[in-house]
Structure formats: C-alpha cells, structure tokens
Design a protein around this motif. Structure first.
Motif, PDB file in Angstrom:
ATOM      1  N   VAL A  35       0.857  -1.185   0.000  1.00 11.05           N
ATOM      2  CA  VAL A  35       0.000   0.000   0.000  1.00 11.05           C
ATOM      3  C   VAL A  35       0.892   1.233   0.000  1.00 11.05           C
ATOM      4  O   VAL A  35       1.771   1.365   0.856  1.00 11.05           O
ATOM      5  CB  VAL A  35      -0.938   0.015   1.232  1.00 11.05           C
ATOM      6  CG1 VAL A  35      -1.805   1.268   1.231  1.00 11.05           C
ATOM      7  CG2 VAL A  35      -1.808  -1.227   1.249  1.00 11.05           C
ATOM      8  N   ARG A  36       0.708   2.078  -0.968  1.00 10.40           N
ATOM      9  CA  ARG A  36       1.502   3.311  -1.072  1.00 10.40           C
ATOM     10  C   ARG A  36       0.599   4.493  -0.773  1.00 10.40           C
ATOM     11  O   ARG A  36      -0.439   4.660  -1.410  1.00 10.40           O
ATOM     12  CB  ARG A  36       2.081   3.452  -2.480  1.00 10.40           C
ATOM     13  CG  ARG A  36       2.921   2.254  -2.939  1.00 10.40           C
ATOM     14  CD  ARG A  36       4.187   2.158  -2.109  1.00 10.40           C
ATOM     15  NE  ARG A  36       4.874   0.892  -2.313  1.00 10.40           N
ATOM     16  CZ  ARG A  36       5.881   0.724  -3.160  1.00 10.40           C
ATOM     17  NH1 ARG A  36       6.298   1.735  -3.891  1.00 10.40           N
ATOM     18  NH2 ARG A  36       6.477  -0.446  -3.268  1.00 10.40           N
ATOM     19  N   GLY A  50       5.126  13.947   2.226  1.00  9.25           N
ATOM     20  CA  GLY A  50       5.623  12.813   2.996  1.00  9.25           C
ATOM     21  C   GLY A  50       4.822  11.569   2.727  1.00  9.25           C
ATOM     22  O   GLY A  50       3.881  11.555   1.938  1.00  9.25           O
ATOM     23  N   GLU A  51       5.221  10.526   3.428  1.00 10.45           N
ATOM     24  CA  GLU A  51       4.520   9.261   3.314  1.00 10.45           C
ATOM     25  C   GLU A  51       3.206   9.367   4.072  1.00 10.45           C
ATOM     26  O   GLU A  51       3.142   9.968   5.143  1.00 10.45           O
ATOM     27  CB  GLU A  51       5.414   8.171   3.930  1.00 10.45           C
ATOM     28  CG  GLU A  51       5.025   6.782   3.557  1.00 10.45           C
ATOM     29  CD  GLU A  51       5.358   6.436   2.099  1.00 10.45           C
ATOM     30  OE1 GLU A  51       6.122   7.167   1.456  1.00 10.45           O
ATOM     31  OE2 GLU A  51       4.815   5.424   1.620  1.00 10.45           O
ATOM     32  N   SER A  55       0.700   3.531   4.436  1.00  4.50           N
ATOM     33  CA  SER A  55       1.702   2.745   3.708  1.00  4.50           C
ATOM     34  C   SER A  55       2.082   1.482   4.465  1.00  4.50           C
ATOM     35  O   SER A  55       2.261   1.499   5.685  1.00  4.50           O
ATOM     36  CB  SER A  55       2.962   3.571   3.483  1.00  4.50           C
ATOM     37  OG  SER A  55       2.665   4.674   2.676  1.00  4.50           O
ATOM     38  N   GLU A  56       2.221   0.398   3.741  1.00  2.84           N
ATOM     39  CA  GLU A  56       2.666  -0.864   4.335  1.00  2.84           C
ATOM     40  C   GLU A  56       3.159  -1.762   3.213  1.00  2.84           C
ATOM     41  O   GLU A  56       2.760  -1.606   2.055  1.00  2.84           O
ATOM     42  CB  GLU A  56       1.527  -1.559   5.085  1.00  2.84           C
ATOM     43  CG  GLU A  56       0.291  -1.802   4.222  1.00  2.84           C
ATOM     44  CD  GLU A  56      -0.613  -2.905   4.756  1.00  2.84           C
ATOM     45  OE1 GLU A  56      -0.098  -3.862   5.364  1.00  2.84           O
ATOM     46  OE2 GLU A  56      -1.815  -2.827   4.519  1.00  2.84           O
ATOM     47  N   CYS A  57       4.032  -2.675   3.561  1.00  2.00           N
ATOM     48  CA  CYS A  57       4.513  -3.633   2.579  1.00  2.00           C
ATOM     49  C   CYS A  57       4.968  -4.878   3.328  1.00  2.00           C
ATOM     50  O   CYS A  57       5.955  -4.819   4.091  1.00  2.00           O
ATOM     51  CB  CYS A  57       5.661  -3.026   1.778  1.00  2.00           C
ATOM     52  SG  CYS A  57       6.197  -4.076   0.417  1.00  2.00           S
TER      53      CYS A  57
ATOM     54  N   TYR B  63      11.760  15.256   3.140  1.00  5.24           N
ATOM     55  CA  TYR B  63      10.852  14.253   2.595  1.00  5.24           C
ATOM     56  C   TYR B  63      11.131  12.935   3.303  1.00  5.24           C
ATOM     57  O   TYR B  63      12.283  12.511   3.430  1.00  5.24           O
ATOM     58  CB  TYR B  63      11.046  14.084   1.082  1.00  5.24           C
ATOM     59  CG  TYR B  63      10.090  13.074   0.503  1.00  5.24           C
ATOM     60  CD1 TYR B  63       8.763  13.415   0.260  1.00  5.24           C
ATOM     61  CD2 TYR B  63      10.500  11.777   0.227  1.00  5.24           C
ATOM     62  CE1 TYR B  63       7.868  12.475  -0.247  1.00  5.24           C
ATOM     63  CE2 TYR B  63       9.616  10.839  -0.282  1.00  5.24           C
ATOM     64  CZ  TYR B  63       8.299  11.188  -0.516  1.00  5.24           C
ATOM     65  OH  TYR B  63       7.420  10.270  -1.009  1.00  5.24           O
ATOM     66  N   THR B  64      10.055  12.317   3.763  1.00 12.33           N
ATOM     67  CA  THR B  64      10.191  11.054   4.508  1.00 12.33           C
ATOM     68  C   THR B  64       9.583   9.913   3.704  1.00 12.33           C
ATOM     69  O   THR B  64       8.499  10.071   3.130  1.00 12.33           O
ATOM     70  CB  THR B  64       9.477  11.168   5.872  1.00 12.33           C
ATOM     71  OG1 THR B  64      10.084  12.237   6.602  1.00 12.33           O
ATOM     72  CG2 THR B  64       9.591   9.881   6.668  1.00 12.33           C
ATOM     73  N   PHE B  65      10.255   8.798   3.671  1.00 13.21           N
ATOM     74  CA  PHE B  65       9.708   7.631   2.973  1.00 13.21           C
ATOM     75  C   PHE B  65      10.117   6.356   3.704  1.00 13.21           C
ATOM     76  O   PHE B  65      11.139   6.321   4.391  1.00 13.21           O
ATOM     77  CB  PHE B  65      10.197   7.594   1.515  1.00 13.21           C
ATOM     78  CG  PHE B  65      11.697   7.496   1.377  1.00 13.21           C
ATOM     79  CD1 PHE B  65      12.479   8.634   1.363  1.00 13.21           C
ATOM     80  CD2 PHE B  65      12.313   6.261   1.260  1.00 13.21           C
ATOM     81  CE1 PHE B  65      13.857   8.549   1.233  1.00 13.21           C
ATOM     82  CE2 PHE B  65      13.682   6.157   1.141  1.00 13.21           C
ATOM     83  CZ  PHE B  65      14.470   7.311   1.125  1.00 13.21           C
ATOM     84  N   PRO B  66       9.295   5.313   3.553  1.00 14.03           N
ATOM     85  CA  PRO B  66       9.644   4.049   4.205  1.00 14.03           C
ATOM     86  C   PRO B  66      10.600   3.237   3.335  1.00 14.03           C
ATOM     87  O   PRO B  66      10.569   3.336   2.107  1.00 14.03           O
ATOM     88  CB  PRO B  66       8.296   3.331   4.315  1.00 14.03           C
ATOM     89  CG  PRO B  66       7.506   3.856   3.180  1.00 14.03           C
ATOM     90  CD  PRO B  66       7.982   5.250   2.883  1.00 14.03           C
ATOM     91  N   TYR B  68      11.688  -0.742   2.775  1.00 14.63           N
ATOM     92  CA  TYR B  68      11.276  -2.096   3.128  1.00 14.63           C
ATOM     93  C   TYR B  68      12.455  -3.046   2.998  1.00 14.63           C
ATOM     94  O   TYR B  68      13.348  -2.843   2.172  1.00 14.63           O
ATOM     95  CB  TYR B  68      10.111  -2.542   2.242  1.00 14.63           C
ATOM     96  CG  TYR B  68       8.927  -1.621   2.358  1.00 14.63           C
ATOM     97  CD1 TYR B  68       8.253  -1.483   3.567  1.00 14.63           C
ATOM     98  CD2 TYR B  68       8.506  -0.856   1.281  1.00 14.63           C
ATOM     99  CE1 TYR B  68       7.180  -0.629   3.694  1.00 14.63           C
ATOM    100  CE2 TYR B  68       7.425   0.012   1.396  1.00 14.63           C
ATOM    101  CZ  TYR B  68       6.770   0.128   2.608  1.00 14.63           C
ATOM    102  OH  TYR B  68       5.715   0.981   2.738  1.00 14.63           O
TER     103      TYR B  68
END
Lengths: 466, 425
Positions: A35-36, A50-51, A55-57, B63-66, B68
């Motif tokens: 999920v983005r 930002g995110e 969001s999840e993966c 900017y923030t991002f995950p 994985y």
C-alpha cells in the motif's frame, strides 16, 4: 498505474511457502500487501510532502487445521522456504496449558480461482510538485478570504492498494486507489473555531475538479461556527444530513452486525435477526461492492470476494457481515468483510461502505414538518456499544429549526446519545437524496483502524442532544 | 540493512542531512472467544523511515519515505535521489537537526523473564481468574506482548536506541441477568507482569459490569456534583497540554497561550501540569523522541495558568525556545479533595464513558455515560442511559482535585476530580 512489481516478484515465493507449510496445515493462505500512500500538506507557515499513514509492505500467513487459527506477519517471503516455515511454526508455539482449549470449526474450503482485479487510477498523471502547488494555491485562497482567518491547511492524501492472495488453489490480485483532499480553516472572531471541507474520489482529477467549489463553503462555515453557541440539552426533533445519517448507520447498527461480535456474544443484534429493529422506512446496506468509495475493494483480507449485503430491509434485520474466521465459527458464508489495519494485524469483521438507502421525502418537507428542532451536520466522531445498543455520535454543528424553517442559529458541538432501537424506530421521514461520504476511518473498540465510508439520505428522528 | 541505507544517504548528491527511524517489533498475541483459544499470532516486522533534508537558499525541505527489507540498494538509491527532488519543493524556514550524541538503553521491564508463549498463557490465566462468577464472564480476551527496539540515527551524530517492552490486554467482562446481558470494554496496558494486579483489575471491571447490568436511567433529573476518574482526567490533561505544543503555537492553532489563565476566578484547586518523558509503569515512557531529542520534563500549566511550551526540535528553533522533545506523559499535581469531603455530599461518579468529548475551541466538555454511581453517603446506586454536558471554562475554574494519586497510561495525578457545573442530562 500498475499492480505492485514487488508483489509480482514474490508470487512464486508465496506459492512455494504455501506448499511447504501445507505439510503441517490443511489450509494455508498468504496475503501480500503493498500500500503506497502520500500526504501533501500546506498551511500558512509550512508545507510538507511525505509518506501517508496507510503505507505498508509485507505478508501475513494464515494456517488452519480445524482448530485454532494461526497467523504470522513478516516483511518478506524470500529465501529458504523450509527454514522460513520452521521459523514460523516455532514462533507460533502455544503453551502446553492452552493446548486443550482450542476452538473447533470445520476446515476451510479452498475453492479454485485465479483472477486479477483493477480499477482506473490517474495518480501517475500528477507529480508531487503538482499536488503541492494545488495545496498551496487553495491554502492561499482560504487565507485571503477573510482577515480573521488565522490559518488554513490543505492536505492531499492519495493511496494505492495492491494485494496478492495465494492459497493452494487460489491466486487473486487487486489494485485500486482513493484520494481525499481536505481543507481546514482556523478562524477567530471572538473565539477560535475550526471548519472542514473535502472532496474524494478514486480519481485525482475528479477530486481536484470538485475542490474549488468547497472553498467558499468552508469560509462561510467558519464564520458561522464563530457564532455558534452550546445547545440547550434536551430531546429534539432532528434532521440529519447524509454525514450524520451515515454516522448513525455506522455506530448504531454497523458495529452491532459485525459477526465476530456474534461469536463472542457481544452483539444484541444476534438475537434480533428477522425482527423489526427500526422504522419500516429504514433500509441499510454494507459492502465493498455496495458503492464506489474508499472501502471498495474486490476481495477482502481473507481472499473472500466483495459483497453487497442488505442489513436492514423495511425495518427488519436480515443479515450481519462477517470475516472468514467468524463465519467458520458460526457455520455461515463469509460476506467479504475480513479487514486488517495492516499485514501486521489480525483481520476482524469490519464495515466497508455502510449506509441507509434513500426514501421518498423531500428535504424541504422534512424541515417544514418541525416546529422546533435542529438539523445536524458533519461527523466529528462516534462510539459504538453493540452489546447494550447505546449510541454516542458527535456532530460538528447544528442549525436550529423554528416553525419549519432553518434559522441562522448555529450550535456546536452537538453530542447525540441514546438507545439505538429508540433512535432507529423514531425515523419518521427519509429523504430522496442520497450521498456516501468516503473520507472516514473506523476503529474496533479503540484500535484496528481501517478506511470506511458511510452515508445515506437525510433522516428525521427524535433524539437526545447535549 | 541500516548500514546499507546509511551508505546510500552519505553518498547521494544533494542530501544536506538525513534521519533514519527504525522500529523492529516482535510480538506474540493470543485471541480468546469466551475461554477458547481462537487465534494465535506472532509478528516479526521492521519499519524503517528515512527522512532526507535538503537546504536550499534560506529554506529547509524534507521528505520522509519508508524503506522495506525487500528493497535492493538500487531501489533505495532511487528513492533517496527522488526524495532530494521532493525536499527541494518544500520551502520551510531553515532549522538544524539535533546533535544529541549516542545512547543505548535496555528495557525497564520484566516482560522477557520467560518465553512469550508462557507469559501469554499466564496473562490469560490471570485475566480469566477474575471470571469466576455464575452470571459474569469474559466473553473475549486479547493478549498482546510487544518488544519494540526503537532507534534514531541522524547525520549530526545522533545515534540512540531503546528497547521498549509492553503488554496489553483487551478484555470484555460481561454480566448476564436473565435475558439481559451487558458488557464493559477493558483496555489494560502495562510494562511489568503482575498476575495479581491483572486479576484485581479485571475483577474490578467485573464488579462494574455487574452494576451496569442493574443500572437504570434516573427517574428524575439529577442535580449534584459530577466526579470524573483517571481515564477522563488523563485525556483532559493531555488535551490541555497539547495546546502548548510548539507546533500548535507556531502554526497559531493553539486555543490559549503562555500567560493565559485557564482558571478564571478559581474556586477550586489550581491546575499544575508537568509533561514528562518517562514515568515508571507507563507504556508511553520514552527516553527520546523521533528526532532523538532527549526528553526534558517541562511544567506547562502552573497555578491554573499556561507557563510553558514544549515540543520537538524544529518548531523549538522556529520559536527560539529550547527543545524539550515531544513529551508523552503528563503529571498533574494532586489537590485538596479528601474522600471524607467527597462523601459529605451526594455526587454522580462517571465510571464508564463512551469517550470524554472535549472541545477547547467551543468550550465544551461532556459525553455519554455508560455506567455511573449516584453516591449518597453509604448508598451507591448504579445509573446508566445519561449524558453529561458543560462549559469547559466553568468546569476548570471550579475543579476540585483529589488528594490521592494514581497512574493511568501516560498520566500520573489525582484519581478523581469533582465538578459542580457539569449538567447531568
């Protein structure tokens, strides 16, 4: 936009892991989620890209052998499947003292199906810069609308969902999207108030196109709310707008027909299937396939296809909504309502798009029928009590009705409370206009947040306000 | 994984600063339907969030991002490069990342004193030990054991980690009386396993649900003082303190400011609220916030007036005030209300609410009450089907705080408060 490349790259891993774990369990499923979500915001002083919070993966594996269900959540399924299966089985050990306390249910059927589902999405036509420019433009427009405007925030919150579901006999995947564009104005005229407006769609272009018309409504609402006074507590004739009708559908009855609550003897509704629980004017539905909104998926988190479930028909409770686990415990067919906050969490029976269906009355006739009462607008929050059929719903504001006409007298906030059957049986008029509002989130108890929509027509009810 | 991410951040052009927040969570979870085990869950997951900061002109964009675990170095490098471009779109006033040094802290808890499956079973047994009534039972029980390893690393040398062990029980005590059956929701969080304390807590809820079963709506309007307990007081304290967060102040969304009195013409006890990072037994305790800023305990309300602000590093710099960290716990000073004084008058004690409704902007306090006691001397009558409603400012001006203290979630303070200007409807 396409289905997740990451999940596509793990299809074979999922199949291999299902095969390995099937040596120990008769039913094995793997749900992969990618999920983005993005959050683009601008207010008077700052801006941010930002995110988003959704969001999840990752993956969740479900195992079943006719007794308790076992689940293991992990970030990836690559690597040596035998070793991974051993890790999973080891982590799910149960203390010897609990071994003879398992539930016993029929084994899960695993009917063959291979299918891909997708819905139109135009998010890739917009860069982050486009979204930020949009947010800044309308933030500035709100601030410029009135010198008493202290702050304005415009937030664009799109998300895309890719899910892959694999068992021995099933392989399903789905892709869909949703966006909310929200505006909040903080306004001071004697006291400080905040007002909200928003648009939503599966298409960014549609949500953006509808948004500008909301700005004058937002500014006017902020000005009116600054004049709002507390309501004098009492029982009133009330007209609910679609948002409040939806809140009633959701809190009054939606939670009460989540069938995992039936299993736990936590819902009074279990005893009332087939009985009148509401006015004969009342019809209510829930389902991921019942409307196109924020909770419109193609299959649920147990791999069950989306349903369109009639909950109340002409005032009679006809059905609940269930996930795979609760349905297997009750010996019923699951209705495609198994939903997780994320792959890290358990699935429960959850609402999707929940609403009252439209009636035949004109809104103006409904207002004209009230000597003294209120019309309530906009959901703030609500709390369910399915066991005891009590309800608490908070509206952002109300407008007083005197001698059949809306006045200029605003009240805020307004807490509506009372008995669910009394409230639903008090429905005396139902408007012919209908709207599902796709911007909500819902917890179960006080956790397990999922996206939901709710709505309906305007309802005329009698209820306690405070 | 951490080293891979840091190497990419250090070598990507355009990155002025960076921050990596990681939470590695292992959990063990048991779900019971009545006393039967329905589901067993375990999780082993990590969340990693990278924030890229870009200084451009007088501005700082971020900017923030995950990230994985499944992502390759090439994919991460692409995301970092993309983050640089996105951060350049953000024109926030410049601020520095905190240089907070290093810290590695172990958990202050006994939750790892035995294997998770054994502890989970013991917790369940302790909860079900309270379920020993002919008409009372626990219809559903969920047990969650969490081990969170929380860390923050930034480009200014901050490198902190802390293990946080915590547990949660969600129980549904239920009471049956003929055809009637009622329940109460119980959410109990703790950092120390104490079987007797769990049983005692659940048993207290069993008594309450029994009373709710026999509770009735009052025949006539009740006009007496209202007592709220720790859960509602915790919410009230955190909501009031939240208005004094640096971010609210900078964004001008705070309903009141330093120097403002929250208790005009006070007739009760004066409010004193200190926000803290750590509180023994609190599941919210933390040594540092998301920036790695060490928590500095801060008094925000003193003698009924706002006296201080608190918050994270960025907005602290904007306001030219010292960063305190985003403080998660609130301590409220006890007051003067004794049990004897309380008992000297009839009062209405709210035991279980759907949720306290507070609206500071609209000066409102209220909510639906699912169980209350009307207490008159030694007589305690359970009441349901009512709501409370009042003006928040009036209530704060005449609040009486108990002289006895309790800990609830992130709250430490009076276990009761008495209000005379809340209406029972």
């Amino acid at each position: 936009m396409p289905f997740s490349e990451f999940l596509n790259s793990r299809r074979q891993d999922c199949k291999d892991l299902v095969a390995e774990l099937s040596k120990s369990y008769s039913y094995v499923s793997i749900l992969g989620s990618d999920v983005r979500s993005t959050a683009v915001r601008a207010n008077r002083s700052t801006s941010a890209i930002g995110e988003g919070s959704m969001s999840e993966c990752g993956f969740v594996i479900t195992l079943h052998n006719g007794r308790s269900f076992f689940e293991y959540s992990l970030d990836d399924v690559q690597g040596d499947k035998k070793a991974l299966a051993e890790t999973i089985l080891s982590a799910l050990k149960v203390d010897a003292s609990l071994e003879d306390r398992s539930i016993e249910v029929a084994k899960i059927r695993d009917e063959a199906m291979v299918k891909s589902f997708a819905r139109d999405c135009d998010f890739d036509r917009y860069t982050d810069e486009d979204l930020l420019d949009f947010a800044k433009k309308y933030k500035d427009e709100i601030l410029a609308a009135d010198e008493k405007m202290l702050n304005a925030t415009v937030a664009i919150l799109p998300f895309t969902v890719s899910k892959l579901f694999v068992t021995k006999n099933r392989e399903l995947d789905q892709f869909y999207s949703w966006v909310n564009i929200l505006a909040m104005a903080v306004y001071r005229d004697g006291k400080i108030v905040s007002a909200r407006e928003g648009t939503y769609s599966n298409l960014m272009s549609e949500a953006m196109e509808q948004f500008p018309a909301k700005i004058p409504l937002l500014v006017e609402k902020a000005k009116k709310l600054a004049t709002a006074k507390p309501i004098v507590p009492g029982v009133y004739d009330v007209i609910t707008d679609p948002s409040i009708s939806g809140l009633i559908a959701h809190e009054a009855f939606g939670h009460g027909v989540e069938m995992d609550q039936f299993v736990k003897d936590r819902a009074l509704a279990k005893q009332y299937v087939g009985d009148y629980v509401a006015s004969p004017l009342c019809n209510m539905k829930d389902g991921a396939a019942s409307a196109l909104s924020t909770a419109s998926y193609f299959f649920d988190d147990h791999g069950v296809l989306a349903h369109d479930t009639q909950i109340i028909k002409d005032g009679i409770l006809v059905s609940g909504i269930s996930d795979l686990v609760s349905a297997s415990e009750l010996g019923t067919e699951p209705t495609g309502n198994g939903r997780r906050q994320s792959y890290k969490r358990k699935a429960y029976s959850r609402m999707t798009n929940t609403f009252f269906e439209a009636g035949n009355d004109k809104l103006e006739d409904m207002i004209a029928s009230i000597k003294h009462g209120y019309m309530l607008f906009e959901t703030n929050n609500g709390m369910e009590d399915p066991k005891n059929w009590q309800i608490q719903c908070t509206a952002e504001y109300g407008i007083e009705i005197v001698d059949g006409k809306l006045t200029d007298n605003y009240v805020s906030p307004v807490v509506m409370s009372g008995s669910v059957p009394e409230l639903l049986k008090s429905i005396s008029m139902v408007s012919d206009e209908f709207k599902v509002i796709g911007s909500g989130s819902c917890g179960k108890g006080y956790k397990e947040w999922v996206r939901v929509s709710d709505g309906g027509p305007a309802l005329k009810v009698k209820v306690k306000l405070a | 994984m951490t080293e891979r991410i840091l190497n990419i951040l250090k070598t990507t052009p355009g990155v002025s600063d960076y921050r990596l927040n990681t939470v590695v969570t292992k959990s063990y979870e048991l779900f019971f339907v009545h006393k039967k085990l329905e589901t067993v869950r375990a999780t082993d997951t990590a969340s990693r969030n990278v924030t890229v900061y870009v200084k451009h002109g007088d501005f700082m964009g971020d900017y923030t991002f995950p990230v994985y675990v499944s992502q390759t170095d090439t994919e991460i490098a692409d995301k970092v490069a993309d983050a640089v471009k996105k951060a350049q779109l953000i024109d926030n006033p410049y601020y520095d990342l905190p240089a907070e040094g290093t810290l590695s802290a172990a958990a202050d808890s006994n939750l790892e004193s035995m294997p998770a499956e054994e502890l989970g079973a013991k917790i369940a047994d302790a909860a079900f030990a309270a379920s020993c009534y002919a008409n009372g039972s626990i219809n559903a029980l969920e047990v969650f054991l969490y081990r969170d390893e929380v860390s923050v690393i930034n480009s200014r040398g901050t490198e902190k980690s802390e293990v946080r062990l915590h547990a949660m029980i969600e129980a549904i005590p239920t009471w049956n009386n003929g055809d009637e059956s009622v329940e109460i929701y119980e959410d109990h969080r703790f950092t120390e396993f104490d079987a007797a304390a769990i049983t005692e807590e659940i048993d207290r809820k069993m008594q309450e649900v029994r009373d709710r079963c026999f509770a009735k709506a009052p025949n006539e309007k009740l006009t007496c003082p209202v007592v709220l307990n720790a859960p509602e007081l915790a919410y009230l304290a955190m909501d009031l303190a939240g208005e004094l967060n640096y971010a609210s102040v900078y964004n001008k969304t705070n309903a009141f400011a330093k120097g403002d009195s929250l208790q005009k013409n006070p007739t009760g006890d004066l409010l004193n609220i200190t926000l803290r990072g750590r509180m023994k037994g609190s599941v919210r305790s933390a040594l540092f916030d998301a920036d790695g800023t060490a928590m500095t305990d801060t008094t925000v309300i003193e003698k009924g007036s706002a006296v201080g602000y608190y918050g994270a590093s960025r907005f602290a710099q904007y306001l030219q005030l010292p960063p305190t960290g985003n403080l998660p716990c609130a301590e409220v000073n006890v007051g003067t209300l004794t049990a004897e004084e309380l008992k000297a008058q009839p009062y209405f004690e709210c035991i279980s609410m759907s949720g306290l409704q507070l609206d500071i902007y609209n000066d409102y306090i209220g909510g639906e009450v699912r169980l209350a006691y009307y207490v008159d001397g030694d007589n305690k009558t359970p009441v349901t089907g009512i709501s409370i409603s009042g003006k928040l400012s009036d209530c704060l001006s005449e609040i009486r705080l108990s002289s006895t203290e309790t800990v609830y979630g992130g709250y430490k303070g009076p276990d009761k408060a008495l209000f005379t200007k809340i209406e029972i409807v």
